[in-house]
Design a protein around this motif. Structure first.
Motif, PDB file in Angstrom:
ATOM      1  N   GLY A   1       0.786  -1.227   0.000  1.00  8.73           N
ATOM      2  CA  GLY A   1       0.000   0.000   0.000  1.00  8.73           C
ATOM      3  C   GLY A   1       0.816   1.274   0.000  1.00  8.73           C
TER       4      GLY A   1
ATOM      5  N   ARG B   1      -8.120 -11.254  -0.236  1.00  6.43           N
ATOM      6  CA  ARG B   1      -9.117 -10.455   0.478  1.00  6.43           C
ATOM      7  C   ARG B   1      -9.299  -9.115  -0.231  1.00  6.43           C
ATOM      8  NH1 ARG B   1      -6.077  -9.515   5.788  1.00  6.43           N
ATOM      9  NH2 ARG B   1      -4.548  -9.013   4.179  1.00  6.43           N
TER      10      ARG B   1
ATOM     11  N   GLU C   1      -9.245  -6.268   0.970  1.00  9.36           N
ATOM     12  CA  GLU C   1      -8.266  -5.299   1.457  1.00  9.36           C
ATOM     13  C   GLU C   1      -6.908  -5.452   0.767  1.00  9.36           C
ATOM     14  OE1 GLU C   1      -9.206  -7.982   5.112  1.00  9.36           O
ATOM     15  OE2 GLU C   1     -10.243  -7.252   3.310  1.00  9.36           O
ATOM     16  N   ASP C   2      -6.590  -6.654   0.245  1.00  6.71           N
ATOM     17  CA  ASP C   2      -5.362  -6.832  -0.534  1.00  6.71           C
ATOM     18  C   ASP C   2      -5.422  -6.001  -1.816  1.00  6.71           C
ATOM     19  OD1 ASP C   2      -4.464  -8.722   1.332  1.00  6.71           O
ATOM     20  OD2 ASP C   2      -5.374 -10.389   0.243  1.00  6.71           O
TER      21      ASP C   2
ATOM     22  N   ALA D   1      -7.350  -3.298  -2.312  1.00 12.08           N
ATOM     23  CA  ALA D   1      -7.307  -1.875  -1.961  1.00 12.08           C
ATOM     24  C   ALA D   1      -5.873  -1.424  -1.689  1.00 12.08           C
ATOM     25  CB  ALA D   1      -8.187  -1.609  -0.746  1.00 12.08           C
ATOM     26  N   ALA D   2      -5.100  -2.272  -1.020  1.00 11.14           N
ATOM     27  CA  ALA D   2      -3.724  -1.905  -0.691  1.00 11.14           C
ATOM     28  C   ALA D   2      -2.882  -1.739  -1.945  1.00 11.14           C
ATOM     29  CB  ALA D   2      -3.101  -2.972   0.217  1.00 11.14           C
TER      30      ALA D   2
ATOM     31  N   ASP E   1      -3.910   1.393  -3.882  1.00 13.79           N
ATOM     32  CA  ASP E   1      -3.398   2.565  -3.156  1.00 13.79           C
ATOM     33  C   ASP E   1      -1.892   2.719  -3.351  1.00 13.79           C
ATOM     34  OD1 ASP E   1      -5.908   3.161  -2.192  1.00 13.79           O
ATOM     35  OD2 ASP E   1      -5.579   2.285  -0.209  1.00 13.79           O
TER      36      ASP E   1
ATOM     37  N   ALA F   1     -13.577  -3.939  -1.807  1.00 15.18           N
ATOM     38  CA  ALA F   1     -12.265  -3.390  -1.452  1.00 15.18           C
ATOM     39  C   ALA F   1     -12.367  -1.930  -1.030  1.00 15.18           C
ATOM     40  CB  ALA F   1     -11.303  -3.540  -2.630  1.00 15.18           C
ATOM     41  N   TYR F   2     -13.287  -1.196  -1.637  1.00 17.00           N
ATOM     42  CA  TYR F   2     -13.388   0.235  -1.354  1.00 17.00           C
ATOM     43  C   TYR F   2     -14.684   0.596  -0.619  1.00 17.00           C
ATOM     44  CZ  TYR F   2      -9.077   1.569  -3.540  1.00 17.00           C
ATOM     45  OH  TYR F   2      -7.733   1.729  -3.808  1.00 17.00           O
TER      46      TYR F   2
ATOM     47  N   ARG G   1     -15.115   3.768   1.626  1.00 21.18           N
ATOM     48  CA  ARG G   1     -14.308   4.875   1.086  1.00 21.18           C
ATOM     49  C   ARG G   1     -14.973   5.530  -0.120  1.00 21.18           C
ATOM     50  NH1 ARG G   1      -8.329   2.542   0.376  1.00 21.18           N
ATOM     51  NH2 ARG G   1      -8.061   4.646  -0.519  1.00 21.18           N
TER      52      ARG G   1
END
Length: 591
Positions: free
Chosen positions: A74, A214, A216-217, A219-220, A223, A495-496, A499
């Motif tokens: 990230g 996941r 979040e992987d 999204a990281a 980013d 993922a987002y 946000r």
């Protein structure tokens, strides 16, 4: 404009190299960045490309190079290449493709001064090669009258025909005799040997699937890539379409604290192509002032087509000439040095709805929900029943993805696919499911986004969703996990989540420009008829004027979708006309 020229030579060609160097050095467009015993590097003035010298060797990496591990975590970080010294060219480039990413070309001279050349896996920076008087030339642009230009340049009509049959080959074919392109992810040695060091199939194979991935992987890594691209930017112009992909980009730019000096939305008069309501919500949520620009019909003419016809390859990135010109003008208006867009997200995040996804479910691919529930969602989205989806999936169980159909007005001689027509990324797909093959094909189509355009000449054009770490991660995630849910691209939405505004996350339809392009073609008929029917493609026997005439009627263009095949032909015709004139002028000047 950010371009480069690299000259490399063996000892016996030192005199010829000296002559070319001296003539380039007197050209105000170039500055000398490196001048060593067997290599010289010239960078364009104004917005020069980054240049990294490899420690311990005489090689260079031209362009932007970032750290892969940092992006996955990230964070954006420029790559440290000090650990690459002492390795063979193949080993060095392989490590470069694994540990770093970006938009670059690496040039590594061999023991006698002849160059090894490697181009980044996504092809973000153009890389053309040829020889002039025994001097090896590697460049991002081709000037037919320059002192380093190849001799005996000519139109490659076989290459033009291949592009008419299959547009996505534009990322690997330069339809000019006398010059070659280095494919993305390919290393070329001086003797012509080739090593394909990166291929999307490697990440899409079922045995390497990231079943534990996941949201979040994702999204990281998005980013991290956005944060890397933002480094060094002084003023960012961000395109805010109102769709999911551009909204994700805005969220990532905010987290990276990008110097956004403008947010721009283009809208069309057709309701299905006007997304201002969503763009306003995204901009308000991000604290951005949104500039809205109306977009009229695209009426083709020779002047619009000529703007970027001088590139070595036909430019499909500039297919909408009005949009291209407006975005270039906007960069100047806002004083921005870069334009960030969400292009490529449809392919990377898997927006496509297809029966092949049902095939992956049959193979046991996870979908983030029970298979029966995923199949029901897919049936609802495709407006079909589950049994028909399963039946079609079984028919295509082992069949490789097919290239897109050729234009309907090609001649019988030009239309049949040739042995080399399949894109290199669509070869050797053992272990890649049909659903993943479709994603790879979509990525080949998106490579045209790196082509020449007016907006890319006006500023740095950046599509972070087509960054290598994002692409690799999404290729490795099973297709049903990416694609099947209550809405399309559910993995990217998850993922987002939190946000993005909820109205964007839950949106169930995309903007549609098909009506706009159909009407644009109809309004351009007075120009299109003579331009194509009496043009060079017809004269060379590649398109059939009679077949073409049958579709060049207003009602036909409005009610049936011919926009893609006509745009392809129009851009190729303009490109051929430019290069025939340019080559003729260069021959006269040389004589």
């Amino acid at each position: 404009m950010s371009d480069f020229v690299v000259l490399a030579w063996r000892e016996e060609a030192a005199g010829a190299a000296k002559d070319i160097k001296e003539r380039l050095a007197t050209d105000a467009r170039w500055r000398v960045a490196i001048d060593s015993a067997h290599m010289a590097v010239f960078l364009s003035r104004g917005r020069p490309l980054p240049l990294l010298r490899l420690p311990g060797v005489t090689g260079v990496v031209i362009g932007s190079v970032f750290n892969t591990a940092e992006a996955l975590a990230g964070r954006g970080q420029v790559a440290d290449l000090t650990g690459l010294c002492g390795e063979s060219p193949v080993a060095l480039c392989r490590r470069l493709s694994q540990d770093a990413w970006g938009s670059y070309v690496a040039v590594l001279p061999g023991g006698d001064g002849a160059p090894n050349v490697f181009r980044d896996p996504l092809g973000g920076l153009e890389c053309l090669t040829w020889r002039r008087d025994d001097v090896f030339v590697i460049a991002s642009r081709l000037d037919p009258s320059g002192p380093h230009a190849p001799i005996n340049l000519a139109i490659d009509w076989n290459g033009v025909g291949a592009l008419l049959r299959q547009k996505n080959l534009s990322s690997v074919i330069v339809p000019l005799l006398g010059v070659e392109a280095v494919d993305p992810g390919l290393m070329r040695a001086p003797d012509g040997a080739r090593w394909r060091l990166w291929s999307p199939a490697r990440f899409a194979q079922t045995r390497f699937a990231r079943r534990d991935a996941r949201p979040e992987d994702l999204a990281a890594v998005v980013d991290g890539c956005v944060a890397a691209w933002v480094k060094g930017r002084l003023g960012v112009l961000c395109e805010v379409s109102g769709g999911l992909d551009s909204s994700i980009l805005v969220a990532a730019l905010r987290r990276a604290r990008a110097p956004i000096i403008g947010a721009l939305n283009h809208y069309w008069s057709q309701p299905e192509a006007d997304e201002r309501r969503f763009a306003r919500i995204v901009a308000d949520d991000a604290g951005l002032d949104l500039t809205e620009r109306a977009h009229g019909l695209l009426c083709w003419d020779a002047d619009k087509l000529s703007k970027v016809a001088d590139a070595a390859r036909p430019s499909f990135s500039a297919a909408d000439a009005n949009y291209d010109a407006l975005m270039a003008a906007s960069l100047a208006e806002f004083g921005a040095d870069s334009l960030f867009t969400g292009q490529g997200g449809d392919a990377v995040f898997y927006q496509m709805a297809t029966a092949d996804l049902a095939g992956d479910l049959l193979r046991g691919a996870p979908a983030g929900r029970p298979s029966w529930s995923a199949l029901a969602f897919l049936a609802h989205r495709t407006r079909r029943n589950a049994w028909s989806l399963l039946a079609e999936a079984l028919k295509t169980w082992r069949r490789p993805v097919s290239p897109h159909a050729s234009a309907s007005f090609l001649t019988d001689a030009a239309a049949p696919p040739q042995p080399g027509d399949r894109h290199p990324w669509l070869k050797n797909l053992r272990g890649v499911s049909p659903a993943k093959q479709l994603q790879i094909q979509a990525l080949t189509n998106n490579q045209s986004m790196f082509g020449d355009s007016q907006r890319a000449r006006a500023g740095r054009l950046i599509q972070p969703l087509l960054s290598q770490p994002v692409v690799e991660l999404c290729l490795s995630i099973p297709a049903p996990m990416l694609a099947i849910g209550e809405t399309d691209r559910p993995f990217a939405r998850a993922a987002y989540a939190g946000r993005l505004p909820e109205v964007v996350l839950s949106r169930r339809w995309k903007g549609d420009l098909s009506v706009f392009f159909a009407q644009s073609m109809a309004e351009s008929l007075a120009f299109l008829r003579p331009f194509l029917m009496e043009g060079r493609l017809a004269a060379q026997g590649l398109i059939d004027p009679a077949r073409l005439e049958a579709i060049l009627h207003r009602d036909e263009l409005i009610w049936f979708d011919h926009s893609g095949e006509l745009t392809l032909a129009v851009i190729l015709e303009a490109w051929v006309r430019h290069w025939e004139a340019a080559l003729s002028a260069a021959r006269i000047e040389a004589s």
